[in-house]
Motif scaffolding. Structure first.
Motif, PDB file in Angstrom:
ATOM      1  N   ALA A 157      13.156   7.581  -4.325  1.00 47.50           N
ATOM      2  CA  ALA A 157      14.593   7.573  -4.032  1.00 47.50           C
ATOM      3  C   ALA A 157      14.853   7.839  -2.570  1.00 47.50           C
ATOM      4  O   ALA A 157      15.774   7.292  -1.977  1.00 47.50           O
ATOM      5  CB  ALA A 157      15.294   8.606  -4.905  1.00 47.50           C
ATOM      6  N   GLU A 158      14.019   8.735  -1.986  1.00 44.06           N
ATOM      7  CA  GLU A 158      14.196   9.007  -0.559  1.00 44.06           C
ATOM      8  C   GLU A 158      13.811   7.804   0.293  1.00 44.06           C
ATOM      9  O   GLU A 158      14.391   7.568   1.343  1.00 44.06           O
ATOM     10  CB  GLU A 158      13.353  10.221  -0.157  1.00 44.06           C
ATOM     11  CG  GLU A 158      13.831  11.511  -0.806  1.00 44.06           C
ATOM     12  CD  GLU A 158      12.953  12.678  -0.432  1.00 44.06           C
ATOM     13  OE1 GLU A 158      11.981  12.420   0.331  1.00 44.06           O
ATOM     14  OE2 GLU A 158      13.199  13.799  -0.869  1.00 44.06           O
ATOM     15  N   ALA A 159      12.773   7.083  -0.161  1.00 47.20           N
ATOM     16  CA  ALA A 159      12.312   5.936   0.644  1.00 47.20           C
ATOM     17  C   ALA A 159      13.336   4.832   0.670  1.00 47.20           C
ATOM     18  O   ALA A 159      13.466   4.118   1.657  1.00 47.20           O
ATOM     19  CB  ALA A 159      10.991   5.410   0.088  1.00 47.20           C
ATOM     20  N   LYS A 160      14.149   4.684  -0.404  1.00 49.80           N
ATOM     21  CA  LYS A 160      15.123   3.586  -0.463  1.00 49.80           C
ATOM     22  C   LYS A 160      16.482   4.158  -0.824  1.00 49.80           C
ATOM     23  O   LYS A 160      16.794   4.364  -1.988  1.00 49.80           O
ATOM     24  CB  LYS A 160      14.685   2.553  -1.497  1.00 49.80           C
ATOM     25  CG  LYS A 160      15.547   1.311  -1.497  1.00 49.80           C
ATOM     26  CD  LYS A 160      15.014   0.299  -2.465  1.00 49.80           C
ATOM     27  CE  LYS A 160      15.852  -0.969  -2.465  1.00 49.80           C
ATOM     28  NZ  LYS A 160      15.353  -1.965  -3.427  1.00 49.80           N
ATOM     29  N   PRO A 161      17.314   4.424   0.184  1.00 46.72           N
ATOM     30  CA  PRO A 161      18.629   4.996  -0.094  1.00 46.72           C
ATOM     31  C   PRO A 161      19.452   4.025  -0.921  1.00 46.72           C
ATOM     32  O   PRO A 161      19.378   2.813  -0.772  1.00 46.72           O
ATOM     33  CB  PRO A 161      19.246   5.195   1.299  1.00 46.72           C
ATOM     34  CG  PRO A 161      18.084   5.172   2.233  1.00 46.72           C
ATOM     35  CD  PRO A 161      17.055   4.315   1.609  1.00 46.72           C
ATOM     36  N   GLU A 205       3.609   9.953  -5.926  1.00 53.59           N
ATOM     37  CA  GLU A 205       4.418  11.133  -5.656  1.00 53.59           C
ATOM     38  C   GLU A 205       5.567  11.276  -6.636  1.00 53.59           C
ATOM     39  O   GLU A 205       6.225  12.296  -6.695  1.00 53.59           O
ATOM     40  CB  GLU A 205       4.973  11.078  -4.232  1.00 53.59           C
ATOM     41  CG  GLU A 205       3.880  11.116  -3.190  1.00 53.59           C
ATOM     42  CD  GLU A 205       4.439  10.996  -1.788  1.00 53.59           C
ATOM     43  OE1 GLU A 205       5.680  10.857  -1.658  1.00 53.59           O
ATOM     44  OE2 GLU A 205       3.649  10.988  -0.835  1.00 53.59           O
ATOM     45  N   GLY A 206       5.967  10.272  -7.344  1.00 52.88           N
ATOM     46  CA  GLY A 206       7.032  10.390  -8.333  1.00 52.88           C
ATOM     47  C   GLY A 206       8.278   9.667  -7.901  1.00 52.88           C
ATOM     48  O   GLY A 206       8.394   9.174  -6.785  1.00 52.88           O
ATOM     49  N   PRO A 207       9.299   9.627  -8.811  1.00 56.53           N
ATOM     50  CA  PRO A 207      10.533   8.901  -8.526  1.00 56.53           C
ATOM     51  C   PRO A 207      11.374   9.533  -7.433  1.00 56.53           C
ATOM     52  O   PRO A 207      12.155   8.869  -6.788  1.00 56.53           O
ATOM     53  CB  PRO A 207      11.267   8.916  -9.860  1.00 56.53           C
ATOM     54  CG  PRO A 207      10.656  10.018 -10.654  1.00 56.53           C
ATOM     55  CD  PRO A 207       9.256  10.181 -10.193  1.00 56.53           C
ATOM     56  N   ALA A 208      11.182  10.834  -7.185  1.00 58.71           N
ATOM     57  CA  ALA A 208      11.990  11.470  -6.138  1.00 58.71           C
ATOM     58  C   ALA A 208      11.674  10.907  -4.774  1.00 58.71           C
ATOM     59  O   ALA A 208      12.546  10.629  -3.961  1.00 58.71           O
ATOM     60  CB  ALA A 208      11.763  12.989  -6.169  1.00 58.71           C
ATOM     61  N   LEU A 245       0.831  -1.203   0.000  1.00 59.59           N
ATOM     62  CA  LEU A 245       0.000   0.000   0.000  1.00 59.59           C
ATOM     63  C   LEU A 245       0.866   1.253   0.000  1.00 59.59           C
ATOM     64  O   LEU A 245       0.558   2.257  -0.670  1.00 59.59           O
ATOM     65  CB  LEU A 245      -0.922  -0.014   1.222  1.00 59.59           C
ATOM     66  CG  LEU A 245      -2.002  -1.104   1.229  1.00 59.59           C
ATOM     67  CD1 LEU A 245      -2.763  -1.088   2.555  1.00 59.59           C
ATOM     68  CD2 LEU A 245      -2.965  -0.925   0.066  1.00 59.59           C
ATOM     69  N   ALA A 246       1.989   1.181   0.770  1.00 57.22           N
ATOM     70  CA  ALA A 246       2.873   2.349   0.817  1.00 57.22           C
ATOM     71  C   ALA A 246       3.542   2.593  -0.524  1.00 57.22           C
ATOM     72  O   ALA A 246       3.757   3.739  -0.949  1.00 57.22           O
ATOM     73  CB  ALA A 246       3.932   2.149   1.900  1.00 57.22           C
ATOM     74  N   SER A 247       3.898   1.526  -1.244  1.00 57.53           N
ATOM     75  CA  SER A 247       4.533   1.681  -2.559  1.00 57.53           C
ATOM     76  C   SER A 247       3.580   2.306  -3.563  1.00 57.53           C
ATOM     77  O   SER A 247       3.985   3.080  -4.438  1.00 57.53           O
ATOM     78  CB  SER A 247       5.025   0.325  -3.059  1.00 57.53           C
ATOM     79  OG  SER A 247       3.931  -0.549  -3.272  1.00 57.53           O
ATOM     80  N   LYS A 248       2.307   1.985  -3.432  1.00 60.14           N
ATOM     81  CA  LYS A 248       1.314   2.601  -4.320  1.00 60.14           C
ATOM     82  C   LYS A 248       1.236   4.100  -4.062  1.00 60.14           C
ATOM     83  O   LYS A 248       1.128   4.910  -4.994  1.00 60.14           O
ATOM     84  CB  LYS A 248      -0.048   1.950  -4.120  1.00 60.14           C
ATOM     85  CG  LYS A 248      -0.133   0.544  -4.679  1.00 60.14           C
ATOM     86  CD  LYS A 248      -1.536  -0.022  -4.490  1.00 60.14           C
ATOM     87  CE  LYS A 248      -1.619  -1.442  -5.068  1.00 60.14           C
ATOM     88  NZ  LYS A 248      -2.974  -2.012  -4.893  1.00 60.14           N
ATOM     89  N   GLU A 249       1.261   4.472  -2.786  1.00 55.89           N
ATOM     90  CA  GLU A 249       1.219   5.893  -2.457  1.00 55.89           C
ATOM     91  C   GLU A 249       2.472   6.604  -2.947  1.00 55.89           C
ATOM     92  O   GLU A 249       2.422   7.740  -3.444  1.00 55.89           O
ATOM     93  CB  GLU A 249       1.085   6.062  -0.943  1.00 55.89           C
ATOM     94  CG  GLU A 249      -0.240   5.567  -0.388  1.00 55.89           C
ATOM     95  CD  GLU A 249      -1.418   6.422  -0.862  1.00 55.89           C
ATOM     96  OE1 GLU A 249      -1.210   7.605  -1.175  1.00 55.89           O
ATOM     97  OE2 GLU A 249      -2.534   5.864  -0.935  1.00 55.89           O
TER      98      GLU A 249
END
Length: 661
Positions: free
Chosen positions: A602-606, A596-599, A588-592
């Motif tokens: 990138a923040e979610a997965k360093p 928001e976009g690729p930026a 569910l979080a990945s869908k959200e």
């Protein structure tokens, strides 16, 4: 007339005579007549007074008048009692029987050549026997009479009734409670049958029990004696032999039986049996030997099974690598708990593993041991597979086993006593002969095989000692040619050494078996002593206690293993549920994040993030294994216990749970 007057009795009437008053009162009170007669005889009075006329004097003329009639030995009234005395029946028993029949026992001491009793009945000529009245069956009211001489003056029974004598009009009592029977007419036979005399030489109850028990054995008394004489136990069961041993004549009964000179048919069945057993020499010892002989195979097999059970358990303990490793695990856990460095511990500590608990009051040391074993080497969990003989050995008591075998060794001596006697009376064994015909030799060889195999309980264990003998008989050829002659001669030599009697052959085989089992017993004791030394236990420790302790440990270890595995399965199931829940939340979080976009992604997965690598078990130390097992068990405990408010621990030194070796 003067002679008649002198012979006539004088004095008070019998009912008023103070000498006889109390006995007449006893009769009126309901005391049985034989009991009153016995009491009168004990007091020195004539029981014939009970049958005399109470309105006439008694006893004076009887003492003065000379008795008349036939001599005592020819008197038919006393003939059977004199025969009982001659047959060896004790005199008091005969006197009691005469008193019960209403006769004077003084006749036993009188002169048998002179008349007795004609004047004792009340004087004068003997009365003719009155015709028998019809017999009457009466219903009795069974009560206990009270001696009126002991009643007080104000008793209800002694006080006079105010209405005088009572007339209850009991005319119908006879119709209700009395039944008349007509006397049977018995035709007089020309030759009177001899009256059978009952003779009791032994106790009545013992005679009854013996008669019932012996009747179940379908042999004559002579046949029983002959079988016991030859120690032929095959015709009796063990229970029957014990019964015969119980009812052999005792030392008190033997003199009575030997003193009996009467007709053997007058005795009961038990007495007839005992009379026959008097001819048996050492009857009790022979029956004891027969019982031993009949039980030998079963008892020796049970002893051998118990010996092999303990020996196998000892071998299992010495050969088990899993048991040795688990003991080392326990030693290291205990040393860390106690902060010591002991090199060994007593096996009594195994009992405390399941009772020593951690501070959570749920985890035992045995549970922790299972966790450590499961983390390090799961194959050790199957320790019971290498110690299969321990449970059976826990049911055997070595001291009892050795005592039973000692009784077996002593018992053969009881049988051996009779071998010489039986060998002297046994027929010779037919031996093969080079000069005999082939058919005769074959028959004799068959007979030898039959005798040799009569007791086969040694065949599997002593084939070496009898192998030459077997080969000689089996290969002995009927013709005396070639190499079979030597084989035949060997068979003859071996057969000549064979005892002639069946009991002799039994003793020979039994002694060989006892020697074999004696060696097995010595080996077993040596193995058990070796196991105690191997495990550092005291040499005087009992086998039953030792193996029971190990069996309890193995059982508790398996129970703890099953409990831990159930808990681990529950934790794994809970983890799967939590993982599925976490995966759903990530999805569910990945869908959200995708919105928001690729930026944002990138923040979610360093970049460059790697999961920590777990150290493989082969590179971990024992302490790291123990720490990991403790962490796993703590996580499992947190997942399974209900949530509660944490409690602050008191300040002070660290508390440790100790394990006592």
């Amino acid at each position: 007339a003067a002679a008649a007057a002198a012979a006539a009795p004088s004095g008070p009437a019998l009912k008023d005579d103070p000498k006889y008053a109390k006995y007449l009162k006893m009769m009126k009170s309901g005391v049985p007549k034989p009991a009153v007669a016995h009491k009168m005889q004990a007091d020195g009075l004539d029981p014939a007074a009970l049958d005399a006329d109470p309105d006439k004097p008694f006893g004076v003329a009887a003492a003065a008048a000379a008795p008349t009639g036939p001599p005592l030995k020819d008197d038919p009234k006393y003939a059977k009692y004199l025969r009982m005395l001659k047959s060896g029946v004790p005199k008091p028993a005969v006197a009691h029987k005469m008193s019960a029949d209403g006769l004077d026992p003084a006749a036993l001491d009188a002169d048998p050549e002179k008349p007795f009793g004609a004047a004792a009945a009340g004087g004068g000529a003997p009365k003719k026997a009155a015709p028998k009245k019809p017999k009457k069956r009466r219903k009795r009211l069974h009560w206990q009479a009270v001696d009126h001489t002991k009643l007080e003056g104000d008793s209800i029974w002694t006080a006079p009734h105010e209405d005088g004598a009572m007339d209850l009009k009991l005319h119908d009592l006879e119709d209700l409670f009395v039944q008349k029977q007509e006397t049977k007419k018995v035709e007089k036979k020309a030759a009177a049958k001899k009256e059978k005399v009952k003779v009791d030489l032994i106790d009545g109850r013992r005679a009854t029990n013996a008669g019932i028990a012996i009747a179940r054995i379908k042999l004559s008394y002579q046949g029983m004696r002959e079988k016991i004489m030859n120690l032929e136990d095959s015709v009796f069961t063990t229970v029957q032999m014990r019964t015969l041993q119980t009812f052999l004549p005792t030392n008190d009964e033997i003199p009575k039986l030997k003193g009996y000179k009467g007709d053997i048919n007058d005795l009961n069945e038990a007495e007839k049996f005992m009379m026959e057993m008097l001819k048996l020499d050492k009857g009790s010892k022979r029956l004891e030997a027969m019982i031993y002989k009949s039980q030998f195979v079963e008892r020796i097999q049970q002893i051998r099974e118990d010996i092999q059970t303990i020996a196998k358990a000892c071998d299992d303990l010495k050969m088990s690598g899993k048991f040795r490793t688990i003991l080392r695990y326990i030693l290291q856990i205990g040393n860390q708990m106690n902060e010591h460095e002991h090199k060994a511990f007593s096996l009594d500590a195994l009992k405390k593993l399941s009772s020593s608990k951690a501070f959570d009051n749920r985890t035992t040391v045995l549970d922790y041991l299972v966790m450590v074993v499961k983390r390090n080497d799961e194959t050790l969990l199957d320790i019971a597979e290498e110690l299969t003989g321990v449970q059976a050995a826990s049911r055997v008591m070595m001291d009892t086993l050795r005592a039973d075998f000692g009784q077996m060794k002593k018992g053969i001596e009881v049988v051996d006593v009779f071998v010489e006697e039986l060998e002297a009376n046994a027929p010779d064994i037919p031996l093969p002969s080079p000069s005999a015909s082939p058919s005769t030799n074959r028959k004799r060889q068959g007979k030898l095989k039959e005798l040799r195999n009569q007791h086969t309980f040694m065949r599997k264990d002593s084939e070496g000692s009898l192998q030459h003998f077997d080969k000689g008989i089996d290969n002995a050829d009927a013709s005396p040619s070639n190499s079979s002659v030597s084989s035949l001669q060997i068979a003859i030599q071996e057969a000549q050494a064979m005892p002639k009697s069946e009991v002799g052959r039994f003793v020979l085989e039994a002694k060989r078996m006892l020697d074999l089992v004696d060696g097995e017993m010595t080996t077993m004791v040596s193995k058990f002593s070796g196991v105690l030394s191997y495990l550092g236990e005291k040499p005087e420790r009992k086998s039953h206690d030792f193996f029971s302790l190990l069996h309890s440990f193995i059982r508790d270890f398996n129970f703890s293993r099953q409990r831990i595995e159930r808990q681990l399965r529950s934790v794994a199931r809970q983890k799967r549920i939590e993982k599925a829940k976490a995966d759903r939340e990530r999805m569910l979080a990945s869908k959200e994040d995708s919105k928001e976009g690729p930026a944002g992604a990138a923040e979610a997965k360093p970049a460059g993030a790697k999961p920590p690598r777990a150290k493989p078990p082969a590179e971990m130390t024992i302490d790291e294994h123990a720490q990991a097992a403790a962490m796993d068990y703590a996580a499992m405990a947190r997942a399974t216990r209900p949530k509660r408010t944490p409690r602050k621990s008191p300040a002070g030194p660290e508390r440790r749970q100790s394990m006592f070796f």
